[in-house]
Design an enzyme around this catalytic site. Structure first.
Site, PDB file in Angstrom:
ATOM      1  N   ARG A 111      -4.890  -0.444   7.006  1.00 39.65           N
ATOM      2  CA  ARG A 111      -4.867  -0.670   8.451  1.00 39.65           C
ATOM      3  C   ARG A 111      -4.455   0.509   9.318  1.00 39.65           C
ATOM      4  O   ARG A 111      -4.683   0.497  10.512  1.00 39.65           O
ATOM      5  CB  ARG A 111      -3.947  -1.867   8.759  1.00 39.65           C
ATOM      6  CG  ARG A 111      -4.545  -3.159   8.259  1.00 39.65           C
ATOM      7  CD  ARG A 111      -3.556  -4.308   8.289  1.00 39.65           C
ATOM      8  NE  ARG A 111      -4.212  -5.521   7.850  1.00 39.65           N
ATOM      9  CZ  ARG A 111      -4.446  -5.807   6.581  1.00 39.65           C
ATOM     10  NH1 ARG A 111      -4.060  -4.984   5.637  1.00 39.65           N
ATOM     11  NH2 ARG A 111      -5.065  -6.936   6.245  1.00 39.65           N
ATOM     12  N   THR A 133      -0.108   5.021  -1.575  1.00 40.86           N
ATOM     13  CA  THR A 133      -0.502   6.164  -0.750  1.00 40.86           C
ATOM     14  C   THR A 133       0.094   7.452  -1.305  1.00 40.86           C
ATOM     15  O   THR A 133      -0.475   8.534  -1.120  1.00 40.86           O
ATOM     16  CB  THR A 133      -0.069   5.983   0.720  1.00 40.86           C
ATOM     17  OG1 THR A 133       1.340   5.753   0.785  1.00 40.86           O
ATOM     18  CG2 THR A 133      -0.808   4.823   1.369  1.00 40.86           C
ATOM     19  N   SER A 160       5.597  -1.992   1.688  1.00 42.64           N
ATOM     20  CA  SER A 160       4.826  -3.039   2.365  1.00 42.64           C
ATOM     21  C   SER A 160       5.314  -3.188   3.795  1.00 42.64           C
ATOM     22  O   SER A 160       6.520  -3.212   4.055  1.00 42.64           O
ATOM     23  CB  SER A 160       4.963  -4.378   1.640  1.00 42.64           C
ATOM     24  OG  SER A 160       4.280  -5.394   2.356  1.00 42.64           O
ATOM     25  N   SER A 161       4.372  -3.317   4.724  1.00 36.67           N
ATOM     26  CA  SER A 161       4.718  -3.560   6.127  1.00 36.67           C
ATOM     27  C   SER A 161       5.118  -5.013   6.354  1.00 36.67           C
ATOM     28  O   SER A 161       5.639  -5.355   7.412  1.00 36.67           O
ATOM     29  CB  SER A 161       3.538  -3.195   7.031  1.00 36.67           C
ATOM     30  OG  SER A 161       2.383  -3.934   6.665  1.00 36.67           O
ATOM     31  N   CYS A 181     -23.844 -12.408 -13.790  1.00 34.04           N
ATOM     32  CA  CYS A 181     -23.080 -12.621 -15.018  1.00 34.04           C
ATOM     33  C   CYS A 181     -23.995 -12.751 -16.235  1.00 34.04           C
ATOM     34  O   CYS A 181     -25.004 -13.456 -16.190  1.00 34.04           O
ATOM     35  CB  CYS A 181     -22.234 -13.889 -14.846  1.00 34.04           C
ATOM     36  SG  CYS A 181     -21.243 -14.346 -16.284  1.00 34.04           S
ATOM     37  N   ALA A 212       0.811  -1.223   0.000  1.00 32.71           N
ATOM     38  CA  ALA A 212       0.000   0.000   0.000  1.00 32.71           C
ATOM     39  C   ALA A 212       0.839   1.264   0.000  1.00 32.71           C
ATOM     40  O   ALA A 212       0.414   2.304  -0.512  1.00 32.71           O
ATOM     41  CB  ALA A 212      -0.937  -0.007   1.200  1.00 32.71           C
ATOM     42  N   HIS A 268      -3.707 -10.078  -4.514  1.00 30.15           N
ATOM     43  CA  HIS A 268      -4.943  -9.713  -3.817  1.00 30.15           C
ATOM     44  C   HIS A 268      -6.022  -9.231  -4.780  1.00 30.15           C
ATOM     45  O   HIS A 268      -7.027  -8.669  -4.352  1.00 30.15           O
ATOM     46  CB  HIS A 268      -4.671  -8.657  -2.745  1.00 30.15           C
ATOM     47  CG  HIS A 268      -3.894  -9.188  -1.587  1.00 30.15           C
ATOM     48  ND1 HIS A 268      -3.238  -8.366  -0.673  1.00 30.15           N
ATOM     49  CD2 HIS A 268      -3.660 -10.462  -1.164  1.00 30.15           C
ATOM     50  CE1 HIS A 268      -2.627  -9.115   0.243  1.00 30.15           C
ATOM     51  NE2 HIS A 268      -2.872 -10.382  -0.048  1.00 30.15           N
ATOM     52  N   ASP A 296      -5.269  -1.596  -7.138  1.00 31.85           N
ATOM     53  CA  ASP A 296      -5.636  -0.327  -7.758  1.00 31.85           C
ATOM     54  C   ASP A 296      -5.305  -0.204  -9.233  1.00 31.85           C
ATOM     55  O   ASP A 296      -5.590   0.829  -9.850  1.00 31.85           O
ATOM     56  CB  ASP A 296      -4.977   0.834  -6.996  1.00 31.85           C
ATOM     57  CG  ASP A 296      -3.477   0.608  -6.766  1.00 31.85           C
ATOM     58  OD1 ASP A 296      -2.796   0.094  -7.682  1.00 31.85           O
ATOM     59  OD2 ASP A 296      -2.994   0.924  -5.660  1.00 31.85           O
ATOM     60  N   CYS A 311     -18.184 -18.681 -13.432  1.00 26.75           N
ATOM     61  CA  CYS A 311     -17.468 -18.993 -14.675  1.00 26.75           C
ATOM     62  C   CYS A 311     -16.192 -18.164 -14.854  1.00 26.75           C
ATOM     63  O   CYS A 311     -15.393 -18.449 -15.743  1.00 26.75           O
ATOM     64  CB  CYS A 311     -18.382 -18.815 -15.888  1.00 26.75           C
ATOM     65  SG  CYS A 311     -18.737 -17.087 -16.325  1.00 26.75           S
TER      66      CYS A 311
END
Length: 250
Positions: free
Chosen positions: A35, A27, A193-194, A152, A23, A120, A103, A131
């Protein structure tokens, strides 16, 4: 030594660079993280996959968030960090970008879609849960506005944004590909990334175990810092601009 030059030297010496993003890179484009205070989950509760499937009310709430852009995951522009990664892909240095982000900013920034491994998922379109057919979000606005079930056109299965929700299985094919890229890399660069969300955060671990050097660029310290060759707690975009300048002037 200048930090940007250190990273540029590591990239120059590497044959297969894996970039792993979280993230923190987005940002800088104005997209909220999940979080932290003020992040997405401090403003709204996540809708679990099982609840989405079982409850029309939860599905309606989820689609309302999509069309009201409550989460703020889409619609931003790529920043200098995204563009630097795209340039490194174009140069043949970065063989894959594994991202926790949903994103689509890596693709918008110029990275070919087949080089991006979205573990993700992606919030910029929807997929059928039965499908797998892709549906563009704007095509679904009319049934949402009419308070109809969003299904769908191919099989009438339930549609959901192509993100991986809490309680939903990770995409096996993408995890397998990310694992293979990690094990084949000789340099893994973590950007923003954390490294606390697993199994995603296990990808850089796999790279290190396979002998890859690890670089972590994140605002805050991470649990993997002791295993990194270089740790930089700084902004990603300005750093990567300097890195690219160092690479291009060498």
């Amino acid at each position: 030594m200048n930090h940007a030059k250190q990273l540029a030297d590591l990239i120059r010496a590497a044959d297969r660079v894996l970039v792993f993003t979280g993230a923190g890179i987005s940002t800088e484009s104005g997209i909220p993280d999940f979080r932290s205070p003020g992040g997405v989950w401090s403003k709204m509760q996540p809708i679990y996959f099982q609840d989405f499937v079982a409850s029309r009310e939860k599905r309606r709430e989820a689609w309302t968030r999509v069309f009201n852009k409550s989460a703020g995951w889409v619609g931003a522009s790529p920043n200098d960090g995204h563009r630097a990664i795209a340039k490194l892909v174009e140069m043949g240095k970065v063989t894959a970008v594994v991202t926790q982000n949903v994103d689509n900013l890596h693709q918008d920034g110029g990275v070919p879609d087949d080089k991006v491994i979205e573990i993700h998922g992606n919030a910029s379109y929807a997929k059928c849960l039965d499908c797998g057919m892709r549906h563009e979000l704007e095509e679904l606005r009319a049934p949402w506005e009419a308070d109809e079930e969003i299904v769908c056109v191919n099989c009438a299965g339930l549609l959901k944004t192509a993100t991986i929700s809490f309680g939903q299985a990770m995409p096996e094919d993408k995890m397998e590909r990310a694992t293979a890229e990690a094990e084949a890399s000789d340099l893994c660069i973590v950007l923003g990334s954390s490294l606390v969300v697993y199994p995603a955060a296990g990808i850089p671990v796999m790279a290190v175990r396979a002998g890859s050097r690890l670089v972590i660029v994140n605002r805050e310290p991470t649990d993997l810092d002791p295993y990194a060759h270089l740790v930089l707690n700084t902004e990603i975009g300005p750093l990567m601009n300097e890195v690219m300048e160092a690479l291009e002037t060498a």
